[in-house]
Enzyme design. Structure first.
Site, PDB file in Angstrom:
ATOM      1  N   TRP A   1       0.856  -1.182   0.000  1.00 50.64           N
ATOM      2  CA  TRP A   1       0.000   0.000   0.000  1.00 50.64           C
ATOM      3  C   TRP A   1       0.890   1.229   0.000  1.00 50.64           C
ATOM      4  O   TRP A   1       1.582   1.503   0.987  1.00 50.64           O
ATOM      5  CB  TRP A   1      -0.942   0.035   1.206  1.00 50.64           C
ATOM      6  CG  TRP A   1      -1.841   1.253   1.146  1.00 50.64           C
ATOM      7  CD1 TRP A   1      -2.256   1.913   0.026  1.00 50.64           C
ATOM      8  CD2 TRP A   1      -2.414   1.953   2.251  1.00 50.64           C
ATOM      9  NE1 TRP A   1      -3.051   2.977   0.354  1.00 50.64           N
ATOM     10  CE2 TRP A   1      -3.169   3.034   1.715  1.00 50.64           C
ATOM     11  CE3 TRP A   1      -2.365   1.769   3.635  1.00 50.64           C
ATOM     12  CZ2 TRP A   1      -3.850   3.930   2.522  1.00 50.64           C
ATOM     13  CZ3 TRP A   1      -3.063   2.664   4.431  1.00 50.64           C
ATOM     14  CH2 TRP A   1      -3.804   3.731   3.884  1.00 50.64           C
TER      15      TRP A   1
ATOM     16  N   ARG B   1       6.174   6.810   0.540  1.00 53.17           N
ATOM     17  CA  ARG B   1       7.375   7.256  -0.154  1.00 53.17           C
ATOM     18  C   ARG B   1       7.455   8.782  -0.083  1.00 53.17           C
ATOM     19  O   ARG B   1       6.513   9.470  -0.459  1.00 53.17           O
ATOM     20  CB  ARG B   1       7.348   6.785  -1.617  1.00 53.17           C
ATOM     21  CG  ARG B   1       8.596   7.116  -2.411  1.00 53.17           C
ATOM     22  CD  ARG B   1       9.775   6.293  -1.977  1.00 53.17           C
ATOM     23  NE  ARG B   1       9.534   4.863  -2.138  1.00 53.17           N
ATOM     24  CZ  ARG B   1       9.734   3.968  -1.187  1.00 53.17           C
ATOM     25  NH1 ARG B   1      10.147   4.368   0.023  1.00 53.17           N
ATOM     26  NH2 ARG B   1       9.516   2.688  -1.394  1.00 53.17           N
TER      27      ARG B   1
ATOM     28  N   GLU C   1      12.197  11.121  -2.502  1.00 52.73           N
ATOM     29  CA  GLU C   1      12.551   9.874  -3.185  1.00 52.73           C
ATOM     30  C   GLU C   1      11.463   9.445  -4.166  1.00 52.73           C
ATOM     31  O   GLU C   1      11.261   8.257  -4.415  1.00 52.73           O
ATOM     32  CB  GLU C   1      12.863   8.767  -2.174  1.00 52.73           C
ATOM     33  CG  GLU C   1      14.117   9.059  -1.360  1.00 52.73           C
ATOM     34  CD  GLU C   1      14.848   7.805  -0.888  1.00 52.73           C
ATOM     35  OE1 GLU C   1      14.461   6.695  -1.274  1.00 52.73           O
ATOM     36  OE2 GLU C   1      15.822   7.972  -0.127  1.00 52.73           O
TER      37      GLU C   1
ATOM     38  N   HIS D   1      15.692   5.144  -3.195  1.00 50.07           N
ATOM     39  CA  HIS D   1      15.236   5.343  -4.570  1.00 50.07           C
ATOM     40  C   HIS D   1      15.951   6.558  -5.164  1.00 50.07           C
ATOM     41  O   HIS D   1      15.844   7.662  -4.628  1.00 50.07           O
ATOM     42  CB  HIS D   1      13.717   5.558  -4.611  1.00 50.07           C
ATOM     43  CG  HIS D   1      12.951   4.368  -4.160  1.00 50.07           C
ATOM     44  ND1 HIS D   1      12.923   3.966  -2.838  1.00 50.07           N
ATOM     45  CD2 HIS D   1      12.195   3.461  -4.846  1.00 50.07           C
ATOM     46  CE1 HIS D   1      12.182   2.870  -2.730  1.00 50.07           C
ATOM     47  NE2 HIS D   1      11.729   2.554  -3.940  1.00 50.07           N
TER      48      HIS D   1
ATOM     49  N   LYS E   1      16.591  -2.686  -0.099  1.00 42.91           N
ATOM     50  CA  LYS E   1      16.004  -2.388  -1.410  1.00 42.91           C
ATOM     51  C   LYS E   1      16.637  -1.147  -2.015  1.00 42.91           C
ATOM     52  O   LYS E   1      16.881  -0.157  -1.311  1.00 42.91           O
ATOM     53  CB  LYS E   1      14.493  -2.163  -1.271  1.00 42.91           C
ATOM     54  CG  LYS E   1      13.799  -1.774  -2.581  1.00 42.91           C
ATOM     55  CD  LYS E   1      12.335  -1.399  -2.355  1.00 42.91           C
ATOM     56  CE  LYS E   1      11.693  -0.931  -3.655  1.00 42.91           C
ATOM     57  NZ  LYS E   1      10.331  -0.425  -3.441  1.00 42.91           N
TER      58      LYS E   1
ATOM     59  N   ARG F   1      13.285  -5.909 -14.089  1.00 42.15           N
ATOM     60  CA  ARG F   1      12.094  -6.379 -13.370  1.00 42.15           C
ATOM     61  C   ARG F   1      11.748  -7.821 -13.740  1.00 42.15           C
ATOM     62  O   ARG F   1      11.007  -8.483 -13.022  1.00 42.15           O
ATOM     63  CB  ARG F   1      10.906  -5.463 -13.670  1.00 42.15           C
ATOM     64  CG  ARG F   1      11.115  -4.037 -13.176  1.00 42.15           C
ATOM     65  CD  ARG F   1       9.910  -3.158 -13.487  1.00 42.15           C
ATOM     66  NE  ARG F   1      10.103  -1.778 -13.070  1.00 42.15           N
ATOM     67  CZ  ARG F   1       9.862  -1.304 -11.855  1.00 42.15           C
ATOM     68  NH1 ARG F   1       9.401  -2.124 -10.922  1.00 42.15           N
ATOM     69  NH2 ARG F   1      10.056  -0.030 -11.573  1.00 42.15           N
TER      70      ARG F   1
END
Length: 253
Positions: free
Chosen positions: A48, A83, A87, A144, A171, A214
């Site tokens: 989410w 987020r 980023e 990110h 990540k 991906r």
């Protein structure tokens, strides 16, 4: 070298990369519409993206949404992510608001993972990580870079830092400007997974150039890939049906 994590009915870091679908609705109605579509698909995790939600500053409404997601997708692990605008997120939030939101969500007992940005203020980050651990919520420590693809060494160092500070999953997502940047990301992923990782890692190159990462990223060590069903949460996300076909081609287990 990387280890795996068992969460509900899936194992992250084992077999082919797990497929995560983001929910990016602005309202509860839009989120429920997305959930109806997701319920008919074969997915592994739900993220989410709460920075898209118009009432994200209202904890009661945030909790209502989480209850809806959990009720409709009872066996799927849920990742909660806000987020930040810095980023690539959809909404500006102060550090205090970010912290209060995350503390509230951690204490709901409704999520499995919380995505905490690696480069937010360190004391806030560490407090949130400690709170998550106390409440048996796993942490994804993320970075990110929407401006560029860092060097191989920088990518590895960011993933190692996420691991060293105690993250359960590390990540990174980067923005390629040429095909060589995608190779840099995949090379860094492979080196991290084979040499340094003791936790699952998630890596991707964004935008159309990065689509390859991906689909084949799992061959290099990335544990999760993201797909869209209704709306995407990041540039370059592939539709879930197309992605699953490609994953079935590249991975046999």
């Amino acid at each position: 070298m990387k280890s795996s994590i068992q969460v509900r009915n899936i194992t992250i870091g084992e077999g082919k990369p797990k497929v995560c679908v983001p929910i990016v609705g602005k309202t509860l109605t839009e989120i429920n519409e997305a959930l109806q579509v997701i319920a008919n698909q074969q997915i592994d995790l739900i993220e989410w993206r709460a920075d898209f939600f118009q009432a994200v500053d209202d904890m009661n409404q945030v909790t209502t949404v989480l209850k809806e997601i959990r009720q409709k997708l009872q066996t799927s692990p849920i990742i909660f992510t806000f987020r930040t605008a810095e980023e690539g997120g959809n909404k500006k939030f102060s550090l205090d608001a970010y912290s209060q939101l995350y503390q509230g969500v951690i204490h709901t007992g409704l999520i499995d993972f919380i995505d905490i940005e690696l480069f937010i203020e360190a004391s806030t980050r560490n407090e949130l990580m400690a709170s998550a651990k106390q409440n048996e919520v796993l942490t994804i420590i993320s970075n990110h870079d929407f401006a560029k693809t860092p060097s191989k060494e920088a990518i590895i160092n960011r993933l190692k830092l996420a691991q060293d500070i105690g993250g359960d999953v590390a990540k990174i997502a980067v923005m390629p400007t040429n095909p060589g940047d995608v190779l840099t990301l995949l090379d860094a992923t492979y080196t991290m997974a084979e040499t340094y990782a003791t936790i699952p890692i998630i890596t991707m190159a964004m935008d159309q150039l990065g689509t390859l990462s991906r689909t084949v990223g799992g061959l290099f060590g990335s544990s999760v890939t993201f797909a869209s069903i209704t709306k995407s949460s990041a540039p370059g996300q592939v539709n879930i049906k197309e992605l699953q076909q490609m994953l079935d081609y590249f991975y046999t287990s």
